[in-house]
Design a protein around this motif. Sequence first.
Motif, PDB file in Angstrom:
ATOM      1  N   LEU B  29     -30.589-109.248  24.330  1.00  0.00           N
ATOM      2  CA  LEU B  29     -31.211-109.558  25.619  1.00  0.00           C
ATOM      3  C   LEU B  29     -32.693-109.178  25.661  1.00  0.00           C
ATOM      4  O   LEU B  29     -33.358-109.357  26.685  1.00  0.00           O
ATOM      5  N   SER B  30     -33.188-108.623  24.553  1.00  0.00           N
ATOM      6  CA  SER B  30     -34.574-108.114  24.531  1.00  0.00           C
ATOM      7  C   SER B  30     -35.588-109.119  25.035  1.00  0.00           C
ATOM      8  O   SER B  30     -36.547-108.760  25.716  1.00  0.00           O
ATOM      9  N   TYR B  31     -35.410-110.348  24.654  1.00  0.00           N
ATOM     10  CA  TYR B  31     -36.438-111.336  24.955  1.00  0.00           C
ATOM     11  C   TYR B  31     -36.126-112.215  26.164  1.00  0.00           C
ATOM     12  O   TYR B  31     -36.702-113.272  26.343  1.00  0.00           O
ATOM     13  N   LEU B  32     -35.211-111.722  26.992  1.00  0.00           N
ATOM     14  CA  LEU B  32     -34.958-112.439  28.242  1.00  0.00           C
ATOM     15  C   LEU B  32     -36.069-112.144  29.250  1.00  0.00           C
ATOM     16  O   LEU B  32     -36.527-113.013  29.972  1.00  0.00           O
ATOM     17  N   LEU B  33     -36.491-110.874  29.279  1.00  0.00           N
ATOM     18  CA  LEU B  33     -37.500-110.462  30.260  1.00  0.00           C
ATOM     19  C   LEU B  33     -38.877-110.230  29.648  1.00  0.00           C
ATOM     20  O   LEU B  33     -39.874-110.164  30.350  1.00  0.00           O
ATOM     21  N   SER B  34     -38.921-110.055  28.343  1.00  0.00           N
ATOM     22  CA  SER B  34     -40.232-109.849  27.705  1.00  0.00           C
ATOM     23  C   SER B  34     -40.389-110.835  26.547  1.00  0.00           C
ATOM     24  O   SER B  34     -39.411-111.398  26.060  1.00  0.00           O
TER      25      SER B  34
END
Lengths: 146, 94
Positions: B29-34
Amino acid sequence: MENFILSFLAKLLPTKTAYAHCDVPCGIYDPKVAQIAAATVLKMVQKINELPERGKSKNEDNALIRMVWTKEEHARKCKDELLILWTDYFKPEHLQMFPNLHETFWKAAKLCSKNKQEVNVQLAQELVRAVDEIAEIFKKTKSTAK
Amino acid sequence: MLPLFKFKIEGNSMIPTFNPGDVILVNRLSYLLSKPKIGDIVVLKRGRYIIKRIAKIKKKKLFVAGDNKRESTDSRSFDWADKKELVGKVMLKI
């Protein structure tokens, strides 16, 4: 604490493999396989030339077919191994060290095909020399990497 | 879908950061918000899972490389990777 929880959670997760490479496990590059294959091609050409002009028996026919098949198979293996070294092991910095690298590989790969098409001692010897030259280049790149 | 993946590393291309046999956790999920950043170590799915470090970024593409440049097949060979291939960011070694 966070790491402790994650480590605990990790025990419950199934393990997958992440490759720190793409084609084959890194570092397992060796021109020896190509050298052995090239030497086998030469040996088969010599043995085929030692056979009588026309097979006098089924066994002689059988021997010729086996030698031709072995020559074919090892020329293919030699080409495959050379292509792996050329495309996967060698990098742009090696090209700077050996500007004729592409030409050398291209000629060696062509010689593999030529040796499939013909029974020619000279061509087989050229293949052995070409692969030995690549092995020598490989050795030099390894020694400079240390 | 679990947010974490556990991977065992095979190959030498991430030495000295990761050695063959090291086990890591990857946050999917790391790149869902960043957004991905240069220097992030990521796992990508290119047929199979591969681990590399992001070296350059342009729009939808990533140039990834191994930390062990001499023993790595990466964007220098297979060209830029697509961001869609990102599985997640490496969180920690366990």
